[in-house]
Motif scaffolding. Structure first.
Motif, PDB file in Angstrom:
ATOM      1  N   LEU A  46      19.211  51.774  24.079  1.00 13.41           N
ATOM      2  CA  LEU A  46      19.577  51.047  25.281  1.00 13.41           C
ATOM      3  C   LEU A  46      19.740  49.594  24.893  1.00 13.41           C
ATOM      4  O   LEU A  46      18.794  48.957  24.460  1.00 13.41           O
ATOM      5  N   LYS A  47      20.960  49.088  24.992  1.00 15.13           N
ATOM      6  CA  LYS A  47      21.196  47.693  24.657  1.00 15.13           C
ATOM      7  C   LYS A  47      21.474  46.907  25.915  1.00 15.13           C
ATOM      8  O   LYS A  47      22.301  47.316  26.728  1.00 15.13           O
ATOM      9  N   ILE A  48      20.762  45.836  26.089  1.00 10.73           N
ATOM     10  CA  ILE A  48      21.010  44.965  27.233  1.00 10.73           C
ATOM     11  C   ILE A  48      21.977  43.892  26.784  1.00 10.73           C
ATOM     12  O   ILE A  48      21.791  43.295  25.719  1.00 10.73           O
ATOM     13  N   ARG A  49      22.992  43.667  27.604  1.00 14.59           N
ATOM     14  CA  ARG A  49      23.923  42.577  27.290  1.00 14.59           C
ATOM     15  C   ARG A  49      23.491  41.353  28.077  1.00 14.59           C
ATOM     16  O   ARG A  49      23.676  41.270  29.280  1.00 14.59           O
ATOM     17  N   PRO A  50      22.880  40.382  27.421  1.00 17.38           N
ATOM     18  CA  PRO A  50      22.372  39.230  28.159  1.00 17.38           C
ATOM     19  C   PRO A  50      23.442  38.145  28.289  1.00 17.38           C
ATOM     20  O   PRO A  50      23.967  37.678  27.297  1.00 17.38           O
ATOM     21  N   PRO A  51      23.768  37.744  29.503  1.00 25.10           N
ATOM     22  CA  PRO A  51      24.762  36.672  29.636  1.00 25.10           C
ATOM     23  C   PRO A  51      24.297  35.368  28.984  1.00 25.10           C
ATOM     24  O   PRO A  51      25.106  34.597  28.497  1.00 25.10           O
ATOM     25  N   SER A  52      22.979  35.138  28.953  1.00 24.66           N
ATOM     26  CA  SER A  52      22.496  33.869  28.414  1.00 24.66           C
ATOM     27  C   SER A  52      22.729  33.749  26.918  1.00 24.66           C
ATOM     28  O   SER A  52      22.984  32.660  26.419  1.00 24.66           O
ATOM     29  N   LEU A  53      22.628  34.863  26.179  1.00 23.46           N
ATOM     30  CA  LEU A  53      22.829  34.771  24.730  1.00 23.46           C
ATOM     31  C   LEU A  53      24.254  34.329  24.433  1.00 23.46           C
ATOM     32  O   LEU A  53      24.487  33.511  23.548  1.00 23.46           O
ATOM     33  N   HIS A  54      25.206  34.843  25.205  1.00 24.67           N
ATOM     34  CA  HIS A  54      26.595  34.421  25.008  1.00 24.67           C
ATOM     35  C   HIS A  54      26.741  32.939  25.341  1.00 24.67           C
ATOM     36  O   HIS A  54      27.469  32.221  24.671  1.00 24.67           O
ATOM     37  N   ALA A  55      26.039  32.496  26.387  1.00 21.65           N
ATOM     38  CA  ALA A  55      26.138  31.079  26.755  1.00 21.65           C
ATOM     39  C   ALA A  55      25.539  30.199  25.663  1.00 21.65           C
ATOM     40  O   ALA A  55      26.052  29.118  25.389  1.00 21.65           O
ATOM     41  N   MET A  56      24.463  30.674  25.029  1.00 15.54           N
ATOM     42  CA  MET A  56      23.849  29.867  23.979  1.00 15.54           C
ATOM     43  C   MET A  56      24.810  29.653  22.823  1.00 15.54           C
ATOM     44  O   MET A  56      24.770  28.626  22.154  1.00 15.54           O
ATOM     45  N   ALA A  57      25.658  30.668  22.565  1.00 11.18           N
ATOM     46  CA  ALA A  57      26.596  30.545  21.452  1.00 11.18           C
ATOM     47  C   ALA A  57      27.530  29.365  21.666  1.00 11.18           C
ATOM     48  O   ALA A  57      28.054  28.805  20.712  1.00 11.18           O
ATOM     49  N   ALA A  58      27.729  28.978  22.933  1.00  8.22           N
ATOM     50  CA  ALA A  58      28.644  27.872  23.213  1.00  8.22           C
ATOM     51  C   ALA A  58      28.082  26.536  22.759  1.00  8.22           C
ATOM     52  O   ALA A  58      28.832  25.600  22.519  1.00  8.22           O
ATOM     53  N   MET A  59      26.753  26.448  22.633  1.00  5.83           N
ATOM     54  CA  MET A  59      26.144  25.150  22.323  1.00  5.83           C
ATOM     55  C   MET A  59      26.756  24.501  21.088  1.00  5.83           C
ATOM     56  O   MET A  59      27.061  23.323  21.075  1.00  5.83           O
ATOM     57  N   SER A  60      26.937  25.305  20.019  1.00 11.43           N
ATOM     58  CA  SER A  60      27.403  24.680  18.783  1.00 11.43           C
ATOM     59  C   SER A  60      28.868  24.271  18.889  1.00 11.43           C
ATOM     60  O   SER A  60      29.337  23.471  18.097  1.00 11.43           O
ATOM     61  N   TYR A  61      29.594  24.785  19.875  1.00 10.29           N
ATOM     62  CA  TYR A  61      30.988  24.351  20.068  1.00 10.29           C
ATOM     63  C   TYR A  61      31.070  23.110  20.943  1.00 10.29           C
ATOM     64  O   TYR A  61      31.957  22.290  20.788  1.00 10.29           O
ATOM     65  N   LEU A  62      30.147  22.999  21.904  1.00  6.73           N
ATOM     66  CA  LEU A  62      30.285  21.936  22.900  1.00  6.73           C
ATOM     67  C   LEU A  62      29.662  20.620  22.458  1.00  6.73           C
ATOM     68  O   LEU A  62      30.054  19.563  22.913  1.00  6.73           O
ATOM     69  N   LEU A  63      28.654  20.687  21.578  1.00  7.27           N
ATOM     70  CA  LEU A  63      27.859  19.484  21.352  1.00  7.27           C
ATOM     71  C   LEU A  63      28.446  18.455  20.390  1.00  7.27           C
ATOM     72  O   LEU A  63      28.248  17.267  20.612  1.00  7.27           O
ATOM     73  N   PRO A  64      29.131  18.831  19.286  1.00  6.62           N
ATOM     74  CA  PRO A  64      29.565  17.788  18.358  1.00  6.62           C
ATOM     75  C   PRO A  64      30.353  16.684  19.054  1.00  6.62           C
ATOM     76  O   PRO A  64      31.248  16.966  19.850  1.00  6.62           O
ATOM     77  N   GLY A  65      30.011  15.441  18.754  1.00  9.78           N
ATOM     78  CA  GLY A  65      30.674  14.306  19.374  1.00  9.78           C
ATOM     79  C   GLY A  65      29.932  13.747  20.555  1.00  9.78           C
ATOM     80  O   GLY A  65      30.201  12.624  20.966  1.00  9.78           O
ATOM     81  N   HIS A  66      29.003  14.515  21.118  1.00  6.25           N
ATOM     82  CA  HIS A  66      28.196  14.003  22.219  1.00  6.25           C
ATOM     83  C   HIS A  66      26.920  13.362  21.673  1.00  6.25           C
ATOM     84  O   HIS A  66      26.602  13.493  20.498  1.00  6.25           O
ATOM     85  N   THR A  67      26.186  12.681  22.562  1.00  7.37           N
ATOM     86  CA  THR A  67      24.939  12.052  22.121  1.00  7.37           C
ATOM     87  C   THR A  67      23.761  12.973  22.410  1.00  7.37           C
ATOM     88  O   THR A  67      23.896  13.996  23.072  1.00  7.37           O
ATOM     89  N   VAL A  68      22.605  12.560  21.926  1.00  7.47           N
ATOM     90  CA  VAL A  68      21.393  13.365  22.128  1.00  7.47           C
ATOM     91  C   VAL A  68      21.116  13.535  23.616  1.00  7.47           C
ATOM     92  O   VAL A  68      20.648  14.588  24.056  1.00  7.47           O
ATOM     93  N   SER A  69      21.431  12.500  24.402  1.00  5.14           N
ATOM     94  CA  SER A  69      21.188  12.601  25.839  1.00  5.14           C
ATOM     95  C   SER A  69      22.004  13.717  26.470  1.00  5.14           C
ATOM     96  O   SER A  69      21.601  14.301  27.470  1.00  5.14           O
TER      97      SER A  69
END
Lengths: 148, 395, 342
Positions: free
Chosen positions: B354-377
């Motif tokens: 039984l595999k659960i497809r978690p929407p949050s894990l997919h959202a976490m994958a976006a972090m490394s695409y969205l962050l470069p160029g932004h600040t720590v804040s």
């Protein structure tokens, strides 16, 4: 599955029985099928699930992939690939960036290797973990590297 | 944004040594112990001054082996497990599991039970989005600051929701109210009126929230931050409000109706901004839409049985035969899917896989695409706007 | 008279002032917590003493009991020293603030009762406020923690940027009153009206900008990015524990209190009220009242606003506050010329 997709699939993959709910696809067709589906509008990468099927002839592995079209009716296509004792499969990362973490999770928990994956390391468990928990022969009380 | 960060935004595996050779880079581990990581989560940031060059997410700190655990449980024993991995919307997660098993067995759910499920799911959506709003503003305004004020206001309404759920299920958080083929608990006397009163209060509260947080600082912090194109979102498998904030008009409640959603009109909220502000807009609109849907559902709530003709009471009575399939419903954070292979131990009384497809894990994958160029804040703003739940990411 | 001896004078006026300032800073913690609770539909601290007013005593006792942890890899001497200095600096800002108002027989007013009536009074708080950056940066650097390093960087950048509009807006009362001495500035306001009200325009804007910049100097929301606990986990205080941590917290409150007092002195007439102030000691009450009102406004802002991002903060300072305060300085100079021409 609508008619145009069915035609396209039948033309490209004549060996696949399209009447099944979950298509059974040879390993060599895994990546081309995903590429074709992406062209046909199935752009939402839904999930990948690997499973371990031990049998009298030795270990077998299944990798199932689901893609979806983000339109009314939400049509989806699911297919599975059956692999042998040394499971490895073409990675879908070049088509769907979401495959990065998902395939790492399956590598971690089931032990299916994905060829062409940019970063094939464990996702959930620590790097020095021994074994793949979701295999049927994995004992929960199996000794593993002590906590440091 | 400086074009030098573009390759890192396009490909998170872009080699770091191709960045400016003269740059003095600093490596910062954000988490696993950090107040704004929404659980236990580590983000490895490579910084040039305060600007992020590369962000690598590490997860697994909350991994509890749910998928392994359920292979040893019968289907009736599994419901309590399923409301614990996404601990912010337990109700919807139980439903995802119940729907998966019912689809596998071809069980018809009575109409009243489907209505009850829809009502519970929509109330749960409001509760979940309220928690998102409070953590989002907490991240921007701080634990000591305006964010905390927002949180207390949200929790006032969340308490009401817990009271409502407690009246139905006897439990405030881990409900265990869904069984295969229907509901375990019927709605108590007078509950519908209580929900109506709550909806009125909630509708007034939305305006109060807006008065509290909407000012120039909120706009400055969220607009143009964490821009995620529709192509990237689809490729990453991002669903739910995050996908709709990228301009994709897709909602499983309307496009692939489950429960009783085919009997009400769902107006899907879509925003074209693709940034953190768009994700805020979509979630706020969804909460108001949930209030509207709830009123409709309460109006047309039918009478009748709440469990199927063969109520499943025995723990071993549910047996899923060998076979496989994927089912999904729309939860507050997106598509909660279940990949189920039947025919496990005890002649199918336990799932094979039984595999659960978690929407949050997919959202976490976006972090490394969205962050470069932004600040720590901006890290906390982007992370907060994606609304991940670490229990669900790690399972 | 005994008060003519400057040392004795400083002792007699300064010690009670120090005690009052520290007590207010301490009770500021309680005051803020109850106030925040009121905003946030909570009750706040209510158990220690009647209505919880002795919460600060319990907190201080707890802080004193805690182990004084110094990270092994920290720069020991600087780390320890840096926790004491901000308190000294924050409190010594008060030395030049006149607290009393004395009425002469002809009905004119004179400010009195400053710990030290410096001729260049206004420079003293501005200079010490500028020095404040050093111990905080030292704390950030010596902690040997990346978060506190980031925090120290933000602190320095913010401190230096906001120093400029602060000094410029402080020049507005100086130009209008024609003196650098705080005594003269307050005396002038007593006889000609508060600078926040008169002359109309530059005074009020300067008051708002000065208030904002002192918020930034004291690291309060919406300018509290150096300690942004949701981003860099409390910043410079991250490695401090026990009473050293307590000192930082108390310094924040003391600094906020002092900044409010200074704003009240420069723009709101200090110990003066438009109606009769009564005996000279009533001036202290009025000053304290104005200070506490500004204190309240600071916490009002703090508990309802979100915070800026570091680059947006710099943007605000350099693109808006500096040009506007430069304009204000010129405007007030023109005003003085016109008035004197009459």
């Amino acid at each position: 599955m609508d008619a145009t997709l069915r035609e396209a699939l039948a033309a490209r993959f004549p060996a696949v029985d399209l009447d099944q709910d979950v298509l059974l696809v040879p390993a060599a067709d895994h990546y081309p099928l995903a590429a074709l589906l992406k062209e046909q509008g199935y752009t939402l990468y839904v999930t990948v699930a690997a499973s371990h099927h031990p049998g009298p002839e030795g270990d077998a592995f299944e990798v199932a992939t689901v893609l979806r079209r983000p339109v009314r009716g939400a049509p989806s296509v699911a297919w599975r690939v059956v692999l042998g004792a040394d499971p490895h499969l073409q990675s879908l990362y070049p088509l769907f960036p979401g495959a990065d973490l998902q395939e790492r999770e399956q590598l971690d928990l089931v032990g299916v290797r994905f060829d062409g994956h940019p970063n094939p390391v464990r996702l959930m468990l620590s790097e020095d973990w021994v074994g793949h928990p979701l295999r049927k022969d994995y004992a929960p009380n199996m000794p593993h590297a002590p906590w440091r | 944004m400086d074009p030098i960060f573009q390759p890192f935004r396009d490909d998170p595996h872009y080699p770091l040594d191709r960045y400016e050779a003269a740059a003095d880079l600093m490596l910062l581990n954000m988490g696993p112990q950090h107040p704004s990581t929404h659980g236990v989560f580590r983000l490895k940031l490579v910084l040039d001054g305060e600007i992020i060059v590369k962000a690598v997410p590490y997860m697994g700190y909350l991994h509890r082996g749910v998928e392994k655990m359920v292979e040893g449980l019968t289907f009736a024993q599994m419901t309590p497990i399923f409301n614990k991995h996404d601990y912010v919307s337990p109700m919807t997660n139980e439903q995802a599991y119940a729907v998966a098993v019912e689809t596998a067995l071809g069980i018809e759910v009575p109409r009243r039970a489907r209505y009850i499920r829809t009502i519970l799911a929509e109330i749960q959506r409001i509760a979940s989005h309220l928690l998102w709003l409070s953590t989002f503003t907490l991240d921007m305004g701080g634990v000591i600051g305006g964010g905390a004020a927002m949180m207390m206001y949200n929790f006032r309404e969340r308490e009401d929701i817990f009271d409502l759920f407690e009246a139905v299920t006897g439990s405030r958080f881990h409900y265990n109210t869904h069984c295969i083929g229907g509901q375990r608990h019927d709605l108590p006397e007078g509950w519908v009126q209580r929900v109506r009163a709550f909806l009125d209060r909630q509708e007034r509260a939305f305006d109060e929230y807006l008065r509290l947080i909407r000012n120039d600082i909120f706009d400055l912090r969220t607009k143009g931050v964490g821009v995620m194109s529709a192509d990237l979102a689809l490729g990453l498998g991002i669903t739910g409000p995050n996908l709709r904030a990228s301009g994709v008009d897709f909602d499983m409640r309307r496009d692939a109706p489950f429960h009783a959603y085919d009997e009400v009109e769902v107006r899907v909220a879509v925003a074209q901004g693709c940034d953190a502000y768009a994700r805020y807009e979509v979630r706020m609109a969804e909460m108001r839409e949930s209030v509207r849907i709830l009123r409709l559902l309460l109006d047309q709530l039918p009478e009748g049985p709440i469990c199927g003709s063969k109520p499943v009471k025995m723990a071993n009575a549910v047996r899923v035969p060998d076979g496989r399939g994927y089912t999904a419903i729309e939860g507050p954070r997106g598509e909660i899917g279940t990949w189920l292979i039947g025919g496990g131990e005890d002649k199918g009384a336990k799932p094979f896989r039984l595999k659960i497809r978690p929407p949050s894990l997919h959202a976490m994958a976006a972090m490394s695409y969205l962050l470069p160029g932004h600040t720590v804040s901006d890290v906390v703003v982007v992370l907060g706007s994606l609304d991940p739940i670490m229990g669900e990411v790690d399972r | 008279m005994i008060l003519d001896n400057p040392y004795l004078h400083a002792l007699i006026v300064g010690l009670p002032l120090l005690a009052v300032a520290l007590t207010v800073a301490g009770f500021g913690v309680f005051y803020e917590r109850r106030f925040a609770a009121w905003i946030q539909l909570r009750r706040g601290p209510v158990w220690v003493g009647p209505q919880g007013i002795f919460q600060i005593v319990a907190d201080a006792l707890k802080m004193f009991q805690k182990e004084d942890l110094v990270p092994a890899s920290a720069d020991q001497a600087i780390f320890k020293l840096a926790s004491w200095f901000p308190m000294f600096l924050a409190l010594s800002l008060l030395a030049v603030v006149p607290m009393g108002a004395v009425e002469a027989e002809d009905g004119s007013w004179t400010a009195a009762w400053a710990v030290s009536s410096l001729d260049v009074g206004i420079l003293w708080p501005l200079a010490l406020g500028g020095l404040m950056v050093f111990p905080l940066w030292a704390a950030g650097w010596s902690s040997n923690n990346k978060y506190s390093l980031l925090s120290g960087m933000r602190m320095v950048a913010q401190g230096i940027s906001y120093e400029i509009p602060m000094v410029l807006t402080a020049m507005v009362p100086v130009i209008l009153a024609g003196s650098l001495s705080l005594d003269d500035i307050v005396t002038y306001q007593m006889n000609h009206g508060w600078f926040a009200v008169w002359p109309p325009g530059p005074g009020l804007v300067a008051f708002v900008i000065f208030f904002l910049t002192s918020l930034a100097e004291a690291d309060r929301v919406p300018f509290d990015i150096p300690e942004a606990e949701s981003e860099i986990v409390g910043g410079i205080t991250i490695e401090y524990s026990g009473i050293r941590m307590g000192l930082f917290v108390l310094t924040e409150y003391a600094h906020t209190f002092v900044a409010a007092a200074l704003t009240a002195t420069l723009f709101l007439g200090g110990p003066h009220m438009p109606f009769s102030v009564g005996p000279a000691w009533m001036g202290v009450v009025w000053l304290l009242g104005k200070t506490l009102f500004l204190f309240f406004v600071i916490y009002w802002i703090r508990w309802t606003w979100l915070r800026y991002r570091a680059d947006q903060l710099m943007d605000l300072a350099w693109r808006w506050l500096v040009p506007v305060s430069l304009g204000l300085v010129m405007l007030s100079a023109v005003w003085v010329q016109l008035m004197e021409g009459k």
